[in-house]
Scaffold this active site. Structure first.
Site, short mmCIF file in Angstrom:
data_model
loop_
_atom_site.label_atom_id
_atom_site.label_comp_id
_atom_site.label_asym_id
_atom_site.label_seq_id
_atom_site.Cartn_x
_atom_site.Cartn_y
_atom_site.Cartn_z
N GLY A 227 45.49 66.54 32.55
CA GLY A 227 44.33 65.66 32.59
C GLY A 227 44.78 64.22 32.73
N ARG B 226 39.58 54.64 22.70
CA ARG B 226 40.85 55.16 22.20
C ARG B 226 41.61 54.22 21.28
NH1 ARG B 226 44.63 56.05 25.17
NH2 ARG B 226 45.53 57.85 24.12
N CYS C 168 29.22 46.01 16.85
CA CYS C 168 29.13 45.54 15.46
C CYS C 168 29.97 46.42 14.55
CB CYS C 168 27.67 45.55 15.03
SG CYS C 168 26.67 44.59 16.13
#
Ligand SMILES: *Cc1c(COP(=O)(O)O)cnc(C)c1O
Length: 437
Positions: A294, A332, A363
């Site tokens: 991937g 990530r 936030c």
């Protein structure tokens, strides 16, 4: 520039960052920011290197790209043209492949909790292989395949227990994992023995996926040895000919100049040599291979463009540089503490003056894009390019804070075209119902 030397397809021309031959400042003007950019040229190159490596070695193989890394209907078309297979792990990914007319004889269906509905959809679509994860799924698939008058070809996902020295969040080879049947604890053997009594299941081989962002080829060799050793013990349960082996994905990429993954060719050669050596030693025939890369196909082909807003120096501590995206499009860093390289695309020729904390606009204090980015002097209005965002960004994105997902622009032969349009406020509100109206 030395801190960018590990990156592919970038160039500095007229002081600006060009990616895959295209001026990134022009892309930002044309499509707005934040923007995901994907070099289709680079994806094609990676696909060809994978498919070509197996062809040169004369080994029948399916390179089943892991759709969870990045998947759209247009992208399925690219994969199809490159002779790739596809690994899907949900009804949604399967629906994407079907909508794109992806050839189902190259599709493999993954997932540790496939629902009855998803199993029916995959049977109906005619996917080539199910990767069975657990006993519940095995029995359910046997029932549903029977109802569909099918004898479904399956792999069993086994966990060889290889310690991959990678980040613990993405370690999947251990016994203590939600994925697959353990080899050490007998679970895999029990499942294989049970299969003999299931008329609608045809076991064609084993599957293992030992982790992600891996650099150490000895981990893959160890997994091959363990899985084939196990297979040999249970060889009476497998067809003597025509068997297959799926070695999963996991090859790493260069997010930073300190990452040193092996090249695709070496990875493929190592897998093939390990399987050849071990099957020869055990007197087993060479299986047809499947792999499921991937990240290594799509991550280096991606770039995210942001506009710099507030620049906030905190004397004696650090300077925060806020951009118009967030963890909603760049998850990530918050999830895994992942590290990225970046450059100010509108002044890409300038040398870095220090490290900056690049923050998103969500936030959440953990909403960081890069904790320590080496950058030239960032100012409001600058264009920040974050590299290697092709995998696990678009596919992992959310609407947190009701932020709209950016568009995805594909670059092919120096031309830019939309692969996914930018979300609108109407998109955000589309599913809301108002019982108070
Ligand atoms: C995530 C995953 C892949 C792809 O892993 P990469 O590290 O992106 O190559 C392949 N197979 C399975 C089963 C996976 O879970």
């Amino acid at each position: 520039m030395s801190h960018l030397s590990h990156l592919e397809q970038y160039e500095i021309r007229d002081r600006k960052l060009f990616f895959a031959g295209v001026d990134t400042t022009g892309l930002a003007r044309q499509f707005g920011t934040p923007l995901w950019v994907l070099s289709e040229d680079l994806v094609r190159e990676k696909c060809r290197r994978y498919v070509g490596s197996f062809a040169r070695l004369g080994v029948p193989a399916t390179v089943a790209y892991a759709g969870k890394a990045f998947l759209t209907t247009g992208f399925c078309g690219l994969l199809k043209n490159e002779g790739m297979g596809l690994d899907v792990c949900s009804g949604g990914e399967l629906a994407t492949a079907r909508a794109a007319g992806f050839p189902m004889d190259r599709v493999i269906f993954h997932g540790n909790n496939k629902t009855a509905e998803e199993i029916e959809q995959a049977l109906d679509a005619g996917v080539a292989r199910f990767v069975v994860d657990n006993l519940h799924e095995l029995r359910l698939l046997n029932d549903l395949a029977g109802r569909a008058h099918r004898r479904q070809a399956v792999f069993f996902r086994v966990t060889p227990g290889v310690n991959t020295h990678t980040h613990s969040f993405v370690q999947t080879g251990h016994l203590d994992t939600k994925f697959g049947f353990g080899i050490e604890n007998g679970a895999a053997e029990d499942a294989i023995r049970l299969t003999a009594s299931l008329p609608n299941i045809r076991l064609v081989g084993l599957h293992c996926h030992i982790g992600s962002q891996l650099f150490d080829l000895s981990c893959f060799r160890a997994a091959v040895d363990i899985v084939l050793g196990f297979q040999n013990r249970l060889r009476e349960f497998f067809p003597a000919h025509d068997w297959e082996l799926d070695l999963g994905g996991g090859l790493g990429i260069r997010y930073t100049s300190e990452d040193f993954p092996p090249p695709i060719e070496l990875y493929v050669e190592t897998l093939v040599q390990a399987v050849r050596a071990r099957t020869t030693a055990l007197g087993l025939p060479m299986p047809a291979l499947w792999i499921e890369p991937g990240r290594s196909v799509v991550a280096p082909a991606g770039l995210t463009l942001y506009t710099v807003g507030a620049v906030k120096p905190i004397p004696g501590i650090r300077t925060y540089v806020a951009v118009d995206g967030s963890m909603a499009d760049h998850p990530r860093t918050a999830l895994y503490g992942a590290v990225y390289s970046a450059v100010l695309a509108n002044k890409a020729d300038r040398h870095p003056v220090g490290t900056f904390a690049v923050a998103g606009k969500a936030c959440e204090s953990g909403d960081m894009i890069i904790h320590q980015a080496l950058l030239a002097d960032p100012e409001p209005g600058d264009l920040l390019a974050v590299f290697c965002t092709g995998a696990y960004h678009y596919s992992m994105s959310s609407n947190y804070n009701r932020l709209r997902r950016p568009a995805v622009v594909g670059l092919s032969g120096g031309e830019a075209r939309l692969l996914v349009r930018r979300e609108t406020y109407e998109d955000l509100l589309r599913h809301d119902l108002d019982p108070y109206a």
